[in-house]
Motif scaffolding. Structure first.
Motif: not given
Length: 75
Positions: A20-23, A25-34, A45-48
């Motif tokens: 198993s592995f977790d991955f 996403i870094g240096n990103s921005l949630n567009v809906s929050l601004g 957290d992109a999932g496992t």
């Protein structure tokens, strides 16, 4: 495990594996929050992904001649 019984040979095996592995996403921005709405989160957290697998095997063997396979008798 291996063994013999009468004129038969047998072989049993089994194994289990998992991974198993977790991955993230870094240096990103949630567009809906601004960019200005707290919390200004940039790591998500992109999932496992996980896999478990069990494999079992049973083999039987016995020596034979081609005459015996064809139904012929020696003699």
């Amino acid at each position: 495990m291996r063994g013999a019984w009468n004129q038969w040979g047998w072989d049993l095996s089994a194994e289990y594996g998992h991974n198993s592995f977790d991955f993230t996403i870094g240096n990103s921005l949630n567009v809906s929050l601004g960019p200005t709405v707290p919390p200004n989160k940039t790591v998500f957290d992109a999932g496992t992904l996980a896999l478990g697998q069990f494999v079992a095997n049973a083999d039987l063997n016995r020596p034979f001649t081609l005459d015996a396979l064809a139904g012929r008798r020696n003699g």
